[in-house]
Design an enzyme around this catalytic site. Structure first.
Site, PDB file in Angstrom:
ATOM      1  N   LYS A 194     -14.111 -22.841   1.750  1.00 48.30           N
ATOM      2  CA  LYS A 194     -15.431 -22.212   1.708  1.00 48.30           C
ATOM      3  C   LYS A 194     -16.306 -22.753   0.574  1.00 48.30           C
ATOM      4  O   LYS A 194     -17.357 -23.033   0.547  1.00 48.30           O
ATOM      5  CB  LYS A 194     -15.283 -20.459   1.407  1.00 48.30           C
ATOM      6  CG  LYS A 194     -15.030 -20.173   2.631  1.00 48.30           C
ATOM      7  CD  LYS A 194     -14.343 -18.728   2.458  1.00 48.30           C
ATOM      8  CE  LYS A 194     -13.694 -18.240   3.812  1.00 48.30           C
ATOM      9  NZ  LYS A 194     -13.032 -16.829   3.904  1.00 48.30           N
TER      10      LYS A 194
ATOM     11  N   GLN B 285     -12.181 -12.142  -0.361  1.00 47.54           N
ATOM     12  CA  GLN B 285     -10.990 -12.775   0.538  1.00 47.54           C
ATOM     13  C   GLN B 285     -10.037 -11.777   0.980  1.00 47.54           C
ATOM     14  O   GLN B 285      -9.390 -11.008  -0.138  1.00 47.54           O
ATOM     15  CB  GLN B 285     -10.490 -13.881  -0.072  1.00 47.54           C
ATOM     16  CG  GLN B 285      -9.453 -14.564   0.687  1.00 47.54           C
ATOM     17  CD  GLN B 285     -10.393 -15.427   1.979  1.00 47.54           C
ATOM     18  OE1 GLN B 285     -11.240 -15.708   1.808  1.00 47.54           O
ATOM     19  NE2 GLN B 285      -9.555 -15.259   3.010  1.00 47.54           N
TER      20      GLN B 285
ATOM     21  N   ASP C 194     -19.750 -11.339   5.574  1.00 50.93           N
ATOM     22  CA  ASP C 194     -18.543 -11.268   6.268  1.00 50.93           C
ATOM     23  C   ASP C 194     -18.918 -10.645   7.493  1.00 50.93           C
ATOM     24  O   ASP C 194     -18.199 -10.417   8.552  1.00 50.93           O
ATOM     25  CB  ASP C 194     -17.297 -10.910   5.766  1.00 50.93           C
ATOM     26  CG  ASP C 194     -16.376 -11.855   5.528  1.00 50.93           C
ATOM     27  OD1 ASP C 194     -16.506 -12.993   6.147  1.00 50.93           O
ATOM     28  OD2 ASP C 194     -15.392 -11.630   4.582  1.00 50.93           O
TER      29      ASP C 194
END
Ligand code: NDP
Length: 282
Positions: free
Chosen positions: A53, A97, A120
């Site tokens: 990422k 995460q 997200d």
């Protein structure tokens, strides 16, 4: 023989468009999109994802901050970090995460992220907007699948779509986005009866269960579009949920693993971060 949906190529195309936007905004406003990724602990797979990422965001000219904190961190410590980036005007996307260590209250953390920075798309506010059909920050993996349909001109209107898997990050949002695109949607899970028959009625079949080579020829109607979200390690190789060699000859379109849905997920994270950034310019 099926047309292969090339997620790598589509990703490159979208990323190149995002990079051009970054250059434009940098020149025009002296600002770039910023993302903060928080990693708790040292899980090797999570570490690989976070590094990917960071690299992808840097390549496109985004500001990218990675916070790595100890696996023994508390919910409050993590909340403190989330709040720091909620207030930071140079950060437009915050990603924690997953999975998180057991001592951390995952819901409390995800719900603390400012919905406007929830790239997200997991905050209930954004999930709610998505379910009522509003434009918002959508979860990256299913959103990436929708971009694939668009790129390959696959019309979803009135089609029977079957989604295999009902997780909050893939199955459920996938179903929601397919409904929005006028498909008739069935969601299957581990308690579904007559699974092969249900799947074999699909014009569009999305497999997201995490079971290597589970979807065999008997699950697939000839001419169906088959999207394989699964990422499984089998004898040292990455394989999807779909038994590719068996299914590819009868499908009309299929995504490979690797090189299908996988590359789209980070791309859509960057896409969402750009969207969140652009909202701050309005
Ligand atoms: P989860 O484990 O959270 O969910 C799996 C779902 O599959 C559950 O709803 C489960 O049903 C269902 N399921 C499991 N076994 C069966 C079965 N035998 N028959 C029918 N349904 C079954 O997984 P995720 O949604 O997080 O991920 C799914 C897959 O996608 C994984 O391989 C993951 O690695 C991959 N993935 C790939 C991404 C990418 O970027 N390409 C991103 C995210 C995930 P039940 O609810 O009843 O338990």
């Amino acid at each position: 023989m099926a047309t292969i949906i090339d997620g790598k190529k589509l990703s490159e195309k979208i990323r190149s468009g995002l990079k051009s936007k970054v250059d434009y905004y940098k020149e025009k406003f002296g600002k770039v999109p910023g993302i903060a990724v928080i990693l708790v602990g040292d899980d090797p797979a999570s570490n690989v994802y976070v590094n990917m990422k960071e690299k992808s965001c840097n390549e496109a000219g985004y500001k990218s901050v990675v916070e790595r904190i100890s696996k023994d961190s508390s919910t409050d410590e993590l909340l403190g970090l989330v709040n720091k980036y909620n207030k930071d005007n140079s950060i437009h996307g915050i990603l924690v995460q997953l999975p998180l260590p057991k001592q951390i209250d995952e819901k409390k953390i995800l719900f603390a992220i400012n919905p406007a920075k929830d790239v997200d798309g997991f905050h209930p506010f954004n999930v709610g907007l998505m379910h009522i059909g509003e434009d918002t920050l959508y979860p990256c993996t299913p959103y990436g699948v929708m971009k694939m349909f668009e790129e390959y001109g696959i019309d979803l209107t009135g089609k029977n779509a079957v989604v295999l898997g009902r997780s909050n990050i893939v199955g459920k949002p996938m179903a929601s986005l397919l409904i929005k695109a006028n498909a008739t949607v069935t969601i299957c899970h581990s308690k579904t009866k007559n699974l092969p028959e249900v799947c074999a009625a699909a014009d569009i079949l999305v497999a997201a269960i995490g079971k290597a080579n589970f979807v065999t020829r008997e699950f697939v109607k000839p001419g169906a579009v088959v999207i394989d979200v699964g990422i499984n390690r089998l004898e040292g190789k990455l394989v999807g949920d779909v038994k590719y060699d068996e299914v590819e000859p009868i499908a009309s379109y299929i995504t490979p693993v690797p090189g299908g849905v996988g590359p789209m997920t980070i791309t859509m994270l960057m896409f969402n971060t750009m969207k969140a950034f652009e909202k701050t310019l309005m």
